[in-house]
Design a protein around this motif. Structure first.
Motif, short mmCIF file in Angstrom:
data_model
loop_
_atom_site.label_atom_id
_atom_site.label_comp_id
_atom_site.label_asym_id
_atom_site.label_seq_id
_atom_site.Cartn_x
_atom_site.Cartn_y
_atom_site.Cartn_z
N ALA A 163 0.84 -1.21 0.00
CA ALA A 163 0.00 0.00 0.00
C ALA A 163 0.87 1.26 0.00
O ALA A 163 0.67 2.17 -0.82
N ILE A 164 1.84 1.35 0.90
CA ILE A 164 2.67 2.57 0.96
C ILE A 164 3.60 2.65 -0.25
O ILE A 164 3.85 3.74 -0.76
N HIS A 165 4.10 1.52 -0.70
CA HIS A 165 5.00 1.54 -1.86
C HIS A 165 4.27 2.02 -3.12
O HIS A 165 4.81 2.80 -3.90
N THR A 166 3.05 1.56 -3.31
CA THR A 166 2.28 1.96 -4.48
C THR A 166 1.96 3.44 -4.45
O THR A 166 2.19 4.16 -5.43
N VAL A 167 1.45 3.91 -3.33
CA VAL A 167 1.10 5.32 -3.20
C VAL A 167 2.33 6.20 -3.38
O VAL A 167 2.31 7.18 -4.14
N SER A 168 3.42 5.85 -2.70
CA SER A 168 4.63 6.69 -2.80
C SER A 168 5.23 6.65 -4.20
O SER A 168 5.74 7.67 -4.69
N SER A 169 5.16 5.52 -4.88
CA SER A 169 5.70 5.44 -6.25
C SER A 169 4.91 6.30 -7.22
O SER A 169 5.49 7.01 -8.05
N VAL A 170 3.60 6.27 -7.12
CA VAL A 170 2.76 7.06 -8.01
C VAL A 170 2.98 8.55 -7.75
O VAL A 170 3.17 9.33 -8.70
N VAL A 171 2.97 8.95 -6.49
CA VAL A 171 3.17 10.37 -6.15
C VAL A 171 4.56 10.83 -6.60
O VAL A 171 4.71 11.91 -7.17
N THR A 172 5.57 10.00 -6.40
CA THR A 172 6.93 10.35 -6.80
C THR A 172 7.02 10.53 -8.31
O THR A 172 7.62 11.50 -8.79
N LEU A 173 6.45 9.62 -9.07
CA LEU A 173 6.48 9.72 -10.52
C LEU A 173 5.84 11.02 -11.01
O LEU A 173 6.40 11.74 -11.84
N LEU A 174 4.67 11.35 -10.48
CA LEU A 174 3.99 12.57 -10.89
C LEU A 174 4.77 13.82 -10.49
O LEU A 174 4.90 14.76 -11.28
N LEU A 175 5.30 13.83 -9.28
CA LEU A 175 6.06 15.00 -8.83
C LEU A 175 7.35 15.18 -9.61
O LEU A 175 7.75 16.31 -9.91
N VAL A 176 8.02 14.10 -9.95
CA VAL A 176 9.25 14.20 -10.73
C VAL A 176 8.95 14.83 -12.09
O VAL A 176 9.67 15.73 -12.55
N ALA A 177 7.87 14.40 -12.72
CA ALA A 177 7.51 14.96 -14.02
C ALA A 177 7.17 16.45 -13.90
O ALA A 177 7.62 17.27 -14.70
N LEU A 178 6.38 16.81 -12.91
CA LEU A 178 6.00 18.21 -12.73
C LEU A 178 7.19 19.09 -12.36
O LEU A 178 7.35 20.19 -12.88
N LEU A 179 8.03 18.60 -11.45
CA LEU A 179 9.17 19.41 -11.02
C LEU A 179 10.22 19.52 -12.12
O LEU A 179 10.90 20.55 -12.23
N ALA A 180 10.37 18.49 -12.94
CA ALA A 180 11.29 18.59 -14.07
C ALA A 180 10.80 19.65 -15.06
O ALA A 180 11.59 20.43 -15.60
#
Length: 131
Positions: free
Chosen positions: A62-79
């Motif tokens: 549960a935590i791995h899935t949520v954190s992976s999705v949030v990380t992917l989206l934030l990396v794209a937006l911050l890049a």
């Protein structure tokens, strides 16, 4: 002096797309302390929820899935935000260099060294676009 794309955009108003405004808003929010505390709260809530889960692997997933999705989206937006900031900085540097070259050209009539420096500076403006 030629008007740059950024200057034209400023003169004609804010033409940013809804996505660009969203990226800017997100970048501002995630770079502040409240976002960190929300993330820390989610982790604490996840840790406290351990007794509610029957399977330890599901709890971890549960935590791995949520954190992976949030990380992917934030990396794209911050890049995207970082790229736009670099472009804005480069635009400012180009304007400063162009202005400096114009000032140098006015005073370069009697100095071959200053004429060479002016030519080199003018060639360097926009160099990032050629590479």
């Amino acid at each position: 002096m030629e008007i740059t794309a950024a200057a034209q955009t400023r003169a004609s108003g804010d033409r940013r797309s809804p996505f660009d405004r969203f990226v800017e808003w997100t970048h501002l929010r995630v770079s502040q302390a409240p976002f960190f505390f929300v993330c820390a709260g989610i982790v604490v809530g996840w840790l406290i929820s351990l007794p509610l889960w029957t399977d330890l692997k599901e709890w971890q997933t549960a935590i791995h899935t949520v954190s992976s999705v949030v990380t992917l989206l934030l990396v794209a937006l911050l890049a995207n935000a970082g790229r736009r900031e670099r472009e804005a900085t480069q635009e400012k540097l180009n304007v400063i260099a162009t202005t400096l070259a114009a000032l140098m050209a006015v005073n370069a009539n009697n100095s071959p060294e200053l004429q060479d420096a002016t030519k080199a500076l003018r060639e360097a403006v926009g160099l990032e676009e050629r590479h």
